[in-house]
Scaffold this motif. Structure first.
Motif, PDB file in Angstrom:
ATOM      1  N   VAL A 262       0.833  -1.207   0.000  1.00  0.00           N
ATOM      2  CA  VAL A 262       0.000   0.000   0.000  1.00  0.00           C
ATOM      3  C   VAL A 262       0.868   1.258   0.000  1.00  0.00           C
ATOM      4  CG1 VAL A 262      -1.671   1.310   1.348  1.00  0.00           C
ATOM      5  CG2 VAL A 262      -1.946  -1.146   1.089  1.00  0.00           C
ATOM      6  N   GLU A 263       1.912   1.234   0.841  1.00  0.00           N
ATOM      7  CA  GLU A 263       2.786   2.411   0.919  1.00  0.00           C
ATOM      8  C   GLU A 263       3.516   2.638  -0.401  1.00  0.00           C
ATOM      9  OE1 GLU A 263       6.427   4.116   3.731  1.00  0.00           O
ATOM     10  OE2 GLU A 263       5.540   2.152   4.103  1.00  0.00           O
ATOM     11  N   LEU A 264       4.007   1.541  -1.011  1.00  0.00           N
ATOM     12  CA  LEU A 264       4.711   1.682  -2.288  1.00  0.00           C
ATOM     13  C   LEU A 264       3.781   2.181  -3.385  1.00  0.00           C
ATOM     14  CD1 LEU A 264       6.971  -1.510  -2.304  1.00  0.00           C
ATOM     15  CD2 LEU A 264       7.695   0.854  -1.984  1.00  0.00           C
ATOM     16  N   ASN A 265       2.546   1.635  -3.426  1.00  0.00           N
ATOM     17  CA  ASN A 265       1.591   2.097  -4.428  1.00  0.00           C
ATOM     18  C   ASN A 265       1.270   3.573  -4.244  1.00  0.00           C
ATOM     19  OD1 ASN A 265       1.421  -0.424  -5.616  1.00  0.00           O
ATOM     20  ND2 ASN A 265      -0.297  -1.086  -4.354  1.00  0.00           N
TER      21      ASN A 265
ATOM     22  N   ASN B 137       1.878   9.029  -6.159  1.00  0.00           N
ATOM     23  CA  ASN B 137       2.261  10.432  -5.928  1.00  0.00           C
ATOM     24  C   ASN B 137       3.389  10.861  -6.860  1.00  0.00           C
ATOM     25  OD1 ASN B 137       0.358  10.687  -3.888  1.00  0.00           O
ATOM     26  ND2 ASN B 137       1.791  10.081  -2.276  1.00  0.00           N
ATOM     27  N   GLN B 138       4.390   9.983  -7.007  1.00  0.00           N
ATOM     28  CA  GLN B 138       5.500  10.336  -7.883  1.00  0.00           C
ATOM     29  C   GLN B 138       5.059  10.439  -9.335  1.00  0.00           C
ATOM     30  OE1 GLN B 138       8.614   7.501  -7.210  1.00  0.00           O
ATOM     31  NE2 GLN B 138       9.118   8.284  -5.181  1.00  0.00           N
ATOM     32  N   ILE B 139       4.209   9.475  -9.778  1.00  0.00           N
ATOM     33  CA  ILE B 139       3.710   9.532 -11.153  1.00  0.00           C
ATOM     34  C   ILE B 139       2.879  10.785 -11.370  1.00  0.00           C
ATOM     35  CG2 ILE B 139       2.149   8.408 -12.785  1.00  0.00           C
ATOM     36  CD1 ILE B 139       3.057   5.727 -11.600  1.00  0.00           C
ATOM     37  N   ARG B 140       2.026  11.122 -10.378  1.00  0.00           N
ATOM     38  CA  ARG B 140       1.207  12.328 -10.490  1.00  0.00           C
ATOM     39  C   ARG B 140       2.077  13.582 -10.564  1.00  0.00           C
ATOM     40  NH1 ARG B 140      -1.237  11.614  -6.234  1.00  0.00           N
ATOM     41  NH2 ARG B 140      -2.827  10.210  -7.034  1.00  0.00           N
ATOM     42  N   GLU B 141       3.092  13.630  -9.703  1.00  0.00           N
ATOM     43  CA  GLU B 141       3.981  14.787  -9.719  1.00  0.00           C
ATOM     44  C   GLU B 141       4.752  14.875 -11.034  1.00  0.00           C
ATOM     45  OE1 GLU B 141       6.432  14.366  -6.331  1.00  0.00           O
ATOM     46  OE2 GLU B 141       4.837  14.818  -4.875  1.00  0.00           O
ATOM     47  N   GLN B 142       5.261  13.724 -11.520  1.00  0.00           N
ATOM     48  CA  GLN B 142       6.000  13.734 -12.783  1.00  0.00           C
ATOM     49  C   GLN B 142       5.090  14.121 -13.941  1.00  0.00           C
ATOM     50  OE1 GLN B 142       9.200  13.368 -13.260  1.00  0.00           O
ATOM     51  NE2 GLN B 142       9.687  13.012 -11.124  1.00  0.00           N
ATOM     52  N   SER B 143       3.858  13.578 -13.953  1.00  0.00           N
ATOM     53  CA  SER B 143       2.930  13.910 -15.027  1.00  0.00           C
ATOM     54  C   SER B 143       2.589  15.391 -15.022  1.00  0.00           C
ATOM     55  CB  SER B 143       1.654  13.075 -14.879  1.00  0.00           C
ATOM     56  OG  SER B 143       1.944  11.701 -14.945  1.00  0.00           O
ATOM     57  N   THR B 144       2.322  15.930 -13.813  1.00  0.00           N
ATOM     58  CA  THR B 144       2.021  17.356 -13.711  1.00  0.00           C
ATOM     59  C   THR B 144       3.188  18.195 -14.196  1.00  0.00           C
ATOM     60  OG1 THR B 144       0.583  16.893 -11.821  1.00  0.00           O
ATOM     61  CG2 THR B 144       1.296  19.169 -12.135  1.00  0.00           C
ATOM     62  N   SER B 145       4.386  17.818 -13.789  1.00  0.00           N
ATOM     63  CA  SER B 145       5.565  18.568 -14.198  1.00  0.00           C
ATOM     64  C   SER B 145       5.764  18.507 -15.710  1.00  0.00           C
ATOM     65  CB  SER B 145       6.801  18.023 -13.478  1.00  0.00           C
ATOM     66  OG  SER B 145       7.968  18.680 -13.921  1.00  0.00           O
ATOM     67  N   ILE B 146       5.590  17.297 -16.271  1.00  0.00           N
ATOM     68  CA  ILE B 146       5.765  17.147 -17.732  1.00  0.00           C
ATOM     69  C   ILE B 146       4.696  17.942 -18.483  1.00  0.00           C
ATOM     70  CG2 ILE B 146       5.647  15.489 -19.621  1.00  0.00           C
ATOM     71  CD1 ILE B 146       6.885  13.435 -17.716  1.00  0.00           C
ATOM     72  N   CYS B 147       3.452  17.853 -18.016  1.00  0.00           N
ATOM     73  CA  CYS B 147       2.379  18.602 -18.672  1.00  0.00           C
ATOM     74  C   CYS B 147       2.626  20.107 -18.609  1.00  0.00           C
ATOM     75  CB  CYS B 147       1.031  18.258 -18.024  1.00  0.00           C
ATOM     76  SG  CYS B 147       0.481  16.563 -18.351  1.00  0.00           S
ATOM     77  N   GLN B 148       3.049  20.568 -17.434  1.00  0.00           N
ATOM     78  CA  GLN B 148       3.342  21.991 -17.303  1.00  0.00           C
ATOM     79  C   GLN B 148       4.472  22.408 -18.221  1.00  0.00           C
ATOM     80  OE1 GLN B 148       4.093  22.544 -13.133  1.00  0.00           O
ATOM     81  NE2 GLN B 148       1.924  22.576 -12.576  1.00  0.00           N
ATOM     82  N   ARG B 149       5.514  21.564 -18.298  1.00  0.00           N
ATOM     83  CA  ARG B 149       6.647  21.912 -19.160  1.00  0.00           C
ATOM     84  C   ARG B 149       6.249  21.906 -20.625  1.00  0.00           C
ATOM     85  NH1 ARG B 149       9.762  18.700 -17.123  1.00  0.00           N
ATOM     86  NH2 ARG B 149       9.750  16.961 -18.592  1.00  0.00           N
TER      87      ARG B 149
END
Length: 338
Positions: A193-196, A201-213
């Motif tokens: 559960v913790e790893l998921n 969170n990491q995928i969401r943050e990376q996706s947000t960052s990539i989309c913003q860029r």
């Protein structure tokens, strides 16, 4: 070998007095030592004819004490009888290997003790016979049977204890194994559960960052493209407006020529050469004033509506030029016919 003096080494008081009673019946003087250390201290100044050594004692046990006595040249010839409740050939061989003369079971049977003493001192055989005659046979039987029963009970208890111990250990092992498996399962679940959660969170943050860029890059590129187009369009429109303004700054030669023709025709019909010149000057002045006024109006209109469609502004400026031309013509006609 005459036996008159014995040393009994045992930490059990009842065992010492029980053996002493049997030895006194054979006229053997008995001394006590409650531990192996006391026995070694006693032997530094005394030399008994025989030693009865208990096996299990606090501190130095009977085997260690026997080894110490046999290593002393002054004491090594004293026979040592190992007193123990243990049975079996392995134990007897081990005891004899370290120097013990014989094994005497506990509690000591009178017949076994008599046999050992008879081997050491054959002259005491008569005493042993008289002792056996005076002893109550049922008592001997009871003593031997009691020992046998004790051994049987001890073996049964040991077997039951071992079986119970195995069952208890097996139950404990199974319980511990079940608890460990359960803890591992919980740990795996919590870790999953913790790893998921962390991965989401990491995928969401990376996706947000990539989309913003990517959005930023697209906006920048689109902005540059639009800026270039707007700048080019404005430059083109400003050039067209400047040309139009430059064209309308003066009255066109065709307009002046037409006004002259009209003025000449009018002056010929009315007032002659003087009137013709006056009309020409007046018409030129009126045409220039009208053109200047229209130019001023055109500048104001262009300044107020520069953000509108530049094509429409150019069209409007042309219309204003035509209107100025018509106004000039009308004004000239008014002057001429007034």
């Amino acid at each position: 070998m005459s036996i008159k003096h014995a040393l009994v080494v045992d930490d059990s008081k009842s065992a010492r007095f029980s053996l002493k009673k049997l030895l006194q019946q054979q006229d053997i003087k008995t001394e006590f030592a409650e531990s192996a250390g006391d026995a070694l201290n006693y032997l530094t100044s005394n030399t008994p004819d025989i030693i009865f050594m208990d096996h299990l004692m606090p501190g130095m046990d009977g085997f260690e004490a026997t080894k110490a006595i046999k290593s002393n040249p002054d004491l090594k010839d004293i026979p040592i009888i190992m007193c123990t409740s243990k049975e079996g050939n392995d134990y007897a061989q081990q005891a004899i290997a370290i120097g013990a003369y014989a094994i005497l079971p506990k509690p000591a049977p009178a017949a076994t003790l008599a046999a050992i003493l008879n081997r050491l001192d054959p002259s005491s055989a008569g005493k042993m016979d008289s002792l056996g005659a005076t002893e109550n046979k049922p008592s001997q039987s009871v003593g031997v049977s009691t020992r046998v029963v004790e051994n049987m009970v001890r073996k049964i208890l040991e077997e039951r204890f071992e079986a119970s111990q195995k069952q208890l250990l097996e139950a404990i092992r199974e319980n511990l194994l079940a608890e460990v498996k359960q803890d591992i399962a919980h740990a795996k679940s919590d870790l999953r559960v913790e790893l998921n959660s962390r991965m989401d969170n990491q995928i969401r943050e990376q996706s947000t960052s990539i989309c913003q860029r990517v959005a930023g890059d697209l906006i920048d590129n689109r902005y540059d493209e639009i800026s270039k187009k707007v700048e080019s369009h404005l430059n083109s429109s400003l050039g067209s407006i400047s040309d139009a303004m430059e064209t309308n700054r003066k009255a066109s030669p065709e307009l002046i020529e037409e006004v002259k023709k009209i003025a000449q025709f009018t002056s010929a019909a009315t007032a002659g050469e003087a009137a013709k010149e006056a009309a020409t000057e007046i018409s030129q002045s009126i045409a220039q004033d009208v053109a200047q006024e229209e130019l001023s109006n055109l500048k104001s209109s262009v300044s107020e509506q520069l953000s509108a469609d530049l094509g429409d502004r150019i069209k409007s400026s042309k219309m204003f030029g035509v209107a100025g031309f018509l106004c000039g013509v009308v004004a000239l006609l008014v002057v001429i016919f007034s």
